[in-house]
Design a protein around this motif. Structure first.
Motif, PDB file in Angstrom:
ATOM      1  N   VAL A 177     -43.370 -27.871  13.171  1.00 18.38           N
ATOM      2  CA  VAL A 177     -41.923 -27.685  13.292  1.00 18.38           C
ATOM      3  C   VAL A 177     -41.635 -26.192  13.260  1.00 18.38           C
ATOM      4  N   HIS A 178     -40.825 -25.737  14.199  1.00 21.17           N
ATOM      5  CA  HIS A 178     -40.460 -24.327  14.286  1.00 21.17           C
ATOM      6  C   HIS A 178     -39.034 -24.134  13.801  1.00 21.17           C
ATOM      7  N   TRP A 179     -38.729 -22.938  13.307  1.00 22.89           N
ATOM      8  CA  TRP A 179     -37.389 -22.640  12.832  1.00 22.89           C
ATOM      9  C   TRP A 179     -36.353 -22.834  13.928  1.00 22.89           C
ATOM     10  N   SER A 180     -36.750 -22.706  15.167  1.00 24.24           N
ATOM     11  CA  SER A 180     -35.802 -22.879  16.271  1.00 24.24           C
ATOM     12  C   SER A 180     -35.396 -24.341  16.467  1.00 24.24           C
ATOM     13  N   ASP A 181     -36.090 -25.273  15.798  1.00 25.42           N
ATOM     14  CA  ASP A 181     -35.775 -26.703  15.921  1.00 25.42           C
ATOM     15  C   ASP A 181     -34.977 -27.260  14.740  1.00 25.42           C
ATOM     16  N   ILE A 182     -34.746 -26.466  13.715  1.00 23.66           N
ATOM     17  CA  ILE A 182     -34.115 -26.944  12.487  1.00 23.66           C
ATOM     18  C   ILE A 182     -32.598 -27.005  12.646  1.00 23.66           C
ATOM     19  N   HIS A 183     -31.987 -28.105  12.159  1.00 27.18           N
ATOM     20  CA  HIS A 183     -30.531 -28.267  12.209  1.00 27.18           C
ATOM     21  C   HIS A 183     -29.893 -28.160  10.826  1.00 27.18           C
ATOM     22  N   VAL A 184     -30.509 -28.773   9.820  1.00 27.58           N
ATOM     23  CA  VAL A 184     -30.011 -28.774   8.441  1.00 27.58           C
ATOM     24  C   VAL A 184     -31.171 -28.406   7.538  1.00 27.58           C
ATOM     25  N   VAL A 185     -30.883 -27.658   6.466  1.00 26.04           N
ATOM     26  CA  VAL A 185     -31.937 -27.226   5.558  1.00 26.04           C
ATOM     27  C   VAL A 185     -31.605 -27.708   4.148  1.00 26.04           C
ATOM     28  N   GLY A 186     -32.648 -28.062   3.392  1.00 27.21           N
ATOM     29  CA  GLY A 186     -32.421 -28.547   2.039  1.00 27.21           C
ATOM     30  C   GLY A 186     -33.535 -28.142   1.092  1.00 27.21           C
ATOM     31  N   ALA A 245     -31.018 -19.859   0.923  1.00 29.22           N
ATOM     32  CA  ALA A 245     -30.456 -18.797   1.759  1.00 29.22           C
ATOM     33  C   ALA A 245     -31.542 -18.122   2.603  1.00 29.22           C
ATOM     34  N   GLY A 246     -32.743 -18.008   2.069  1.00 24.91           N
ATOM     35  CA  GLY A 246     -33.856 -17.453   2.847  1.00 24.91           C
ATOM     36  C   GLY A 246     -34.222 -18.324   4.030  1.00 24.91           C
ATOM     37  N   TYR A 247     -34.188 -19.639   3.829  1.00 24.72           N
ATOM     38  CA  TYR A 247     -34.449 -20.564   4.939  1.00 24.72           C
ATOM     39  C   TYR A 247     -33.372 -20.417   6.009  1.00 24.72           C
ATOM     40  N   VAL A 248     -32.135 -20.286   5.567  1.00 22.96           N
ATOM     41  CA  VAL A 248     -31.025 -20.125   6.512  1.00 22.96           C
ATOM     42  C   VAL A 248     -31.183 -18.834   7.297  1.00 22.96           C
ATOM     43  N   ARG A 249     -31.629 -17.782   6.643  1.00 24.82           N
ATOM     44  CA  ARG A 249     -31.866 -16.511   7.336  1.00 24.82           C
ATOM     45  C   ARG A 249     -32.912 -16.673   8.440  1.00 24.82           C
ATOM     46  N   GLU A 250     -33.954 -17.436   8.161  1.00 24.23           N
ATOM     47  CA  GLU A 250     -34.978 -17.712   9.184  1.00 24.23           C
ATOM     48  C   GLU A 250     -34.375 -18.475  10.366  1.00 24.23           C
ATOM     49  N   ILE A 251     -33.511 -19.432  10.072  1.00 25.31           N
ATOM     50  CA  ILE A 251     -32.859 -20.199  11.146  1.00 25.31           C
ATOM     51  C   ILE A 251     -32.010 -19.276  12.010  1.00 25.31           C
ATOM     52  N   PHE A 252     -31.162 -18.453  11.372  1.00 27.93           N
ATOM     53  CA  PHE A 252     -30.325 -17.531  12.142  1.00 27.93           C
ATOM     54  C   PHE A 252     -31.167 -16.546  12.946  1.00 27.93           C
ATOM     55  N   GLY A 253     -32.286 -16.105  12.412  1.00 30.48           N
ATOM     56  CA  GLY A 253     -33.153 -15.182  13.143  1.00 30.48           C
ATOM     57  C   GLY A 253     -33.801 -15.812  14.361  1.00 30.48           C
ATOM     58  N   ASN A 254     -34.066 -17.113  14.295  1.00 29.10           N
ATOM     59  CA  ASN A 254     -34.719 -17.807  15.408  1.00 29.10           C
ATOM     60  C   ASN A 254     -33.753 -18.542  16.324  1.00 29.10           C
ATOM     61  N   GLN A 255     -32.497 -18.600  15.924  1.00 29.99           N
ATOM     62  CA  GLN A 255     -31.468 -19.233  16.749  1.00 29.99           C
ATOM     63  C   GLN A 255     -30.285 -18.264  16.862  1.00 29.99           C
ATOM     64  N   PRO A 256     -30.393 -17.251  17.722  1.00 29.09           N
ATOM     65  CA  PRO A 256     -29.407 -16.166  17.745  1.00 29.09           C
ATOM     66  C   PRO A 256     -27.984 -16.596  18.111  1.00 29.09           C
ATOM     67  N   PHE A 300     -23.313 -21.426  12.398  1.00 27.97           N
ATOM     68  CA  PHE A 300     -23.327 -21.861  11.007  1.00 27.97           C
ATOM     69  C   PHE A 300     -24.469 -22.843  10.782  1.00 27.97           C
ATOM     70  N   VAL A 301     -24.835 -23.036   9.509  1.00 24.23           N
ATOM     71  CA  VAL A 301     -25.901 -23.950   9.118  1.00 24.23           C
ATOM     72  C   VAL A 301     -25.435 -24.719   7.885  1.00 24.23           C
ATOM     73  N   PHE A 302     -25.574 -26.031   7.914  1.00 25.33           N
ATOM     74  CA  PHE A 302     -25.318 -26.849   6.739  1.00 25.33           C
ATOM     75  C   PHE A 302     -26.594 -26.943   5.920  1.00 25.33           C
ATOM     76  N   GLY A 303     -26.434 -27.042   4.615  1.00 28.96           N
ATOM     77  CA  GLY A 303     -27.578 -27.182   3.726  1.00 28.96           C
ATOM     78  C   GLY A 303     -27.229 -28.033   2.529  1.00 28.96           C
ATOM     79  N   PHE A 304     -28.247 -28.370   1.761  1.00 30.85           N
ATOM     80  CA  PHE A 304     -28.035 -29.128   0.533  1.00 30.85           C
ATOM     81  C   PHE A 304     -29.117 -28.767  -0.469  1.00 30.85           C
ATOM     82  N   THR A 305     -28.769 -28.889  -1.742  1.00 29.12           N
ATOM     83  CA  THR A 305     -29.744 -28.782  -2.817  1.00 29.12           C
ATOM     84  C   THR A 305     -29.586 -30.016  -3.685  1.00 29.12           C
ATOM     85  N   ILE A 306     -30.704 -30.645  -4.003  1.00 30.94           N
ATOM     86  CA  ILE A 306     -30.712 -31.818  -4.865  1.00 30.94           C
ATOM     87  C   ILE A 306     -31.504 -31.465  -6.116  1.00 30.94           C
TER      88      ILE A 306
END
Length: 77
Positions: free
Chosen positions: A3-12, A30-41, A45-51
């Motif tokens: 799986v590549h960061w360019s394929d991610i839609h939601v991070v948790g 937030a670091g994961y989100v930064r990777e998503i933004f870097g690979n999806q220019p 926005f990105v939705f996320g969750f923490t459990i």
């Protein structure tokens, strides 16, 4: 499959107990989100969750930062 960061839609981030509900875990997300933004220019926005145990927090990140909900119970709410 890889799986590549360019394929991610939601991070948790999932932790076993609510003792892990802290800034370090939020910064990991937030670091994961930064990777998503870097690979999806063109991403705006990105939705996320923490459990944490039986609690969840919903996140919304845009390119200027993120905002999280109050933690709430998965079972009660």
């Amino acid at each position: 499959p890889v799986v590549h960061w360019s394929d991610i839609h939601v991070v948790g981030e999932i932790k076993r107990t609510d003792k892990n509900d802290n800034v370090n875990t939020d910064l990991e997300l937030a670091g994961y989100v930064r990777e998503i933004f870097g690979n999806q220019p063109t991403r705006r926005f990105v939705f996320g969750f923490t459990i944490y145990g039986a609690s969840i927090r919903i996140w919304l990140f845009d390119r200027s930062g993120g905002i999280g909900s109050h933690a709430f119970s998965i079972h009660k709410d």
